[in-house]
Design a protein around this motif. Sequence first.
Motif, PDB file in Angstrom:
ATOM      1  N   LYS A   7       4.443  -4.191  -0.494  1.00 12.94           N
ATOM      2  CA  LYS A   7       4.833  -4.026  -1.902  1.00 12.94           C
ATOM      3  C   LYS A   7       3.784  -3.186  -2.630  1.00 12.94           C
ATOM      4  N   LYS A   8       4.251  -2.483  -3.646  1.00 15.14           N
ATOM      5  CA  LYS A   8       3.341  -1.673  -4.458  1.00 15.14           C
ATOM      6  C   LYS A   8       2.893  -2.408  -5.714  1.00 15.14           C
ATOM      7  N   VAL A  27      -3.513  -4.854  -5.234  1.00 16.15           N
ATOM      8  CA  VAL A  27      -3.031  -3.529  -4.861  1.00 16.15           C
ATOM      9  C   VAL A  27      -4.003  -2.468  -5.366  1.00 16.15           C
TER      10      VAL A  27
END
Length: 617
Positions: A443-444, A379
Amino acid sequence: MSARAWTAFAAVSTLWGIPYLFIKVAVDDGVPPVFLAWARVSMAAVILLVLAHRAGVLKPALARANARWLLLYAVVEICGPFPLIAAGERHIPSSLAAILIAAVPMLVALLALRFDRSERATGRRAVGLAIGFAGVIALVGLDVSGSSDELFGALAILLAAVGYAAGPMIINQQLGTLDPRGLMAVALSIATVLLTPAALLAPPTHTPSTDALLSIVVLGLLCTAAAFVLFGALIGEVGPGRATVITYISPIVAVALGVAVLGERPGAGAVAGLLLILAGSWLSTDGRLPPGVDRRLSRARGRLKAVFPDRQPEVVDDPIPRSTQMNPLRPLLAAVLIPAALFVAACGSDDDSSSTTASAAAPKPAADTSCQKANLSLVNSGQLTVATDKPAYPPYFVDDKPANGQGFESAVAFAIAKQLGFAPTEVKWTVEPFNSSYAPGPKKFDFDVNQISISPARAKRVDFSKPYYTAPQAVVALSKSDAANAKSLADLKNTKLGVQIGTTSLDATTATIQPSAQPQVFNDSNDVVRALKTGRVDAVVVDLPTAFYLTGAQVENSKIVGQFDAPGGDAWGALLQKDSKLTPCISGAVDKLSSSGELKRLEAKWMGAAAGAPELR
């Protein structure tokens, strides 16, 4: 080598084989490397100062003529190596640290080219050192993946090895007349003073766990105080070159601890390495056996000679000096041990392949580099983002601070990160509510650990790693009840048990506990809790995570009587975005932690007796 030397050799080999495990426990618990070094050194210094003073050997070591050499020794043998090894073990396994330290005899030979002509390894000693080092490599194998963190860890250990090689040479050339107790007492005291400022600047951020505190005590009392005195005596007996051969034996102790404590399974390479180490160590210490064994062999040779006298005439010339006498057993044993090691290495296999020949003939696939740190799909580049809910409850997290490495799931997350090549400072935690974690969509975070059970329904929307935990069953009772005093499953047979219908807990109760009366069955968990509170049942059976929740939040004055294994428990996995490229890498990390025994160790530490859940058998 004399009997005294062999005794010191065995003791020091053991005492310097066990530190790697205890250092690993301490640094994984968050104890800073410099503080760990200072704690063990200061503890040992106090003990040795008292012993040296009582023995009357402290005053000679305090002589001004010895000051600069003692200072140099304290720096290169203690102040440098101790923090470096602890720092290195933050990034590499303890077994690899032991292997790298085994380079000390080779470094002694290298330094001797410049500083100590008498310790230069030549002839059979040089061959023995080379064979021993090859055996150490075969024993566990070097496994530096190429990540910057692992390379830093390996470099730190190798620098420590240079200090360990130089220290004995200083003793041999400049401090050899001092009693080992006085010498080590003063050196450790100097090291304590030098390390104190750094230790004050980098204290632990939290109170160390019981395991970490016990590790520090063992490191100080046994691995530092006792080991240094014995090592000084060993150097006086056999010299620094032969004394440092203990670094070939220490990895054997480290592997033995891996088998006993971590559940590791040495393969054919380990057996071959063991044989090579025995051959190399023996050759490099002049190929002489312990005195007791040597005397028995001499008597046996005498009896055989009486029955089968030599056909050669007696030699009347002066005997060859002992220093150049060839021990006939030396080449014989080396000729047996070395080919045996090579045979084991060639024939053995760590895999369960049905056809070794076919495997050897098959072309090797290209190495998969997708899980190397530099190639991970993250991420945030260069940073591993891990999620969990807030508040974060014990025993999975401590003080609602996932980033402190305390608690089962926090420790597991950092262990996974380490397998991927991330230092603790490169791990960032973020909050993700439990129910939204397995919702579909991007998703983070890179992965989430939050007691999330793997289920087919959830797996349609998100990815899961391989399980890092499978929940056992547990018995919960009111603290003042008779059931609370049960120590085994047999103690619960006559207990009035309650359990929820349609759960694995019901199956576990009837199959494993086998109570004398049928357990009372309830429709839902609320009824189970109510029955325990009102005394309708003496104890209830639930899975262990539920037991922690019951005793911590739902039922006052209750306790976990104990936990027991049973099939069918919920499996928890790290949760990732659906079709994440990181999933196989996280699963691979979990596999390594499982096979090394690290997951079991973390489970025992955070989810076992220390957390209030002893095992029932």
